[in-house]
Write a protein that holds these residues in place. Sequence first.
Motif, PDB file in Angstrom:
ATOM      1  N   GLY A 173       1.829  -2.928  -8.127  1.00 53.08           N
ATOM      2  CA  GLY A 173       0.904  -2.620  -7.038  1.00 53.08           C
ATOM      3  C   GLY A 173      -0.351  -3.467  -7.100  1.00 53.08           C
ATOM      4  O   GLY A 173      -0.831  -3.965  -6.077  1.00 53.08           O
ATOM      5  N   ALA A 174      -0.875  -3.660  -8.312  1.00 53.91           N
ATOM      6  CA  ALA A 174      -2.078  -4.472  -8.464  1.00 53.91           C
ATOM      7  C   ALA A 174      -1.792  -5.928  -8.092  1.00 53.91           C
ATOM      8  O   ALA A 174      -2.636  -6.598  -7.479  1.00 53.91           O
ATOM      9  CB  ALA A 174      -2.584  -4.387  -9.900  1.00 53.91           C
TER      10      ALA A 174
ATOM     11  N   GLY B 272      -2.576 -10.342  -4.325  1.00 54.25           N
ATOM     12  CA  GLY B 272      -2.022 -11.278  -3.340  1.00 54.25           C
ATOM     13  C   GLY B 272      -2.656 -11.131  -1.977  1.00 54.25           C
ATOM     14  O   GLY B 272      -2.718 -12.095  -1.206  1.00 54.25           O
ATOM     15  N   LYS B 273      -3.151  -9.933  -1.661  1.00 52.67           N
ATOM     16  CA  LYS B 273      -3.845  -9.693  -0.394  1.00 52.67           C
ATOM     17  C   LYS B 273      -5.352  -9.933  -0.513  1.00 52.67           C
ATOM     18  O   LYS B 273      -6.109  -9.648   0.406  1.00 52.67           O
ATOM     19  CB  LYS B 273      -3.594  -8.253   0.066  1.00 52.67           C
ATOM     20  N   ARG B 274      -5.768 -10.403  -1.689  1.00 49.88           N
ATOM     21  CA  ARG B 274      -7.172 -10.737  -1.964  1.00 49.88           C
ATOM     22  C   ARG B 274      -8.105  -9.529  -1.829  1.00 49.88           C
ATOM     23  O   ARG B 274      -9.212  -9.636  -1.276  1.00 49.88           O
ATOM     24  CB  ARG B 274      -7.653 -11.882  -1.054  1.00 49.88           C
ATOM     25  N   LEU B 275      -7.663  -8.386  -2.317  1.00 57.15           N
ATOM     26  CA  LEU B 275      -8.522  -7.206  -2.322  1.00 57.15           C
ATOM     27  C   LEU B 275      -9.494  -7.278  -3.495  1.00 57.15           C
ATOM     28  O   LEU B 275      -9.271  -8.012  -4.465  1.00 57.15           O
ATOM     29  CB  LEU B 275      -7.680  -5.939  -2.417  1.00 57.15           C
TER      30      LEU B 275
ATOM     31  N   ILE C 278       2.443 -14.934  -7.934  1.00 56.68           N
ATOM     32  CA  ILE C 278       2.255 -13.489  -7.876  1.00 56.68           C
ATOM     33  C   ILE C 278       3.488 -12.777  -7.330  1.00 56.68           C
ATOM     34  O   ILE C 278       3.923 -11.768  -7.868  1.00 56.68           O
ATOM     35  CB  ILE C 278       1.011 -13.130  -7.041  1.00 56.68           C
ATOM     36  N   ARG C 279       4.089 -13.294  -6.253  1.00 53.25           N
ATOM     37  CA  ARG C 279       5.222 -12.589  -5.664  1.00 53.25           C
ATOM     38  C   ARG C 279       6.424 -12.502  -6.612  1.00 53.25           C
ATOM     39  O   ARG C 279       6.984 -11.410  -6.779  1.00 53.25           O
ATOM     40  CB  ARG C 279       5.632 -13.235  -4.335  1.00 53.25           C
ATOM     41  N   PRO C 280       6.853 -13.597  -7.251  1.00 52.57           N
ATOM     42  CA  PRO C 280       7.964 -13.455  -8.205  1.00 52.57           C
ATOM     43  C   PRO C 280       7.663 -12.447  -9.309  1.00 52.57           C
ATOM     44  O   PRO C 280       8.526 -11.661  -9.705  1.00 52.57           O
ATOM     45  CB  PRO C 280       8.130 -14.869  -8.759  1.00 52.57           C
TER      46      PRO C 280
ATOM     47  N   MET D 118       3.214   0.044   2.068  1.00 52.90           N
ATOM     48  CA  MET D 118       2.472   0.582   3.205  1.00 52.90           C
ATOM     49  C   MET D 118       0.983   0.273   3.082  1.00 52.90           C
ATOM     50  O   MET D 118       0.329  -0.082   4.063  1.00 52.90           O
ATOM     51  CB  MET D 118       2.695   2.087   3.319  1.00 52.90           C
ATOM     52  N   LEU D 119       0.445   0.375   1.883  1.00 49.82           N
ATOM     53  CA  LEU D 119      -0.984   0.152   1.679  1.00 49.82           C
ATOM     54  C   LEU D 119      -1.379  -1.311   1.871  1.00 49.82           C
ATOM     55  O   LEU D 119      -2.509  -1.599   2.280  1.00 49.82           O
ATOM     56  CB  LEU D 119      -1.396   0.627   0.285  1.00 49.82           C
ATOM     57  N   VAL D 120      -0.460  -2.235   1.564  1.00 51.54           N
ATOM     58  CA  VAL D 120      -0.768  -3.653   1.761  1.00 51.54           C
ATOM     59  C   VAL D 120      -0.186  -4.178   3.076  1.00 51.54           C
ATOM     60  O   VAL D 120      -0.096  -5.373   3.288  1.00 51.54           O
ATOM     61  CB  VAL D 120      -0.272  -4.510   0.573  1.00 51.54           C
ATOM     62  N   GLN D 121       0.220  -3.237   3.938  1.00 50.45           N
ATOM     63  CA  GLN D 121       0.696  -3.544   5.290  1.00 50.45           C
ATOM     64  C   GLN D 121       1.937  -4.440   5.284  1.00 50.45           C
ATOM     65  O   GLN D 121       2.018  -5.428   6.001  1.00 50.45           O
ATOM     66  CB  GLN D 121      -0.424  -4.178   6.119  1.00 50.45           C
TER      67      GLN D 121
END
Length: 209
Positions: free
Chosen positions: A26-27, A32-35, A92-94, A142-145
């Motif tokens: 999750g982190a 990856g979404k730059r939060l 990050i995605r892999p 859902m939280l990262v759309q």
Amino acid sequence: METDIDGGAVTLVAELAGIAVFAASGASAAVGKRLDLFGVVVIGALCALGGGALRDVLIDAKPLALTDWRYPLVAVVASLVVFRFHPALSRIRPTMLVLDAAGLALFTVIGTLKGLDYGFAVYAACIVGVLSGIGGGILRDMLVQEIPAVLKEDFYAMAAVVGSIIVAVGARWESQIGHWTLMLTAIATIFVVRLVAIRYRWEAPKPNF
């Protein structure tokens, strides 16, 4: 033959490990979404604890995240570690996919075992295990759309189903094969099936447009 104490210790270690890898998953998605730091920790913790909370609701038990400080602590620490030492953005995605596969495996197995411990029928214990495994990933996406992986990747839930069946059937011979052996076999099966499905892009038929 293993004792109940040994089984409980195994389950605790596996559950904390599952929380850590799901929190990292999750982190990683949040990074990856730059939060910011707060967003990374919140999404990591919710992803890690969401599946277990759903499982506990289904078996009518108090959510462990609210009764044992170790669960939220592990989730927060794992999220902070990812925030501080996350790899380059292109990787990050892999990494997230591998962590998610590990979390899916751990939580599915633990959820199925808990369903059996609470006296659920085999099919019901499998349902509890699968929902426990996919719950955190659904919440994260859902939280990262993002569209939840379980809705677009058939072998996400299918891998969990296969593993839960192994646990439910193998539990009848647990005293002979051992608690660790049963858990690790099911965990490895889910993990490998999920990664192979990603590697070779296994998926169910989709509508033609």
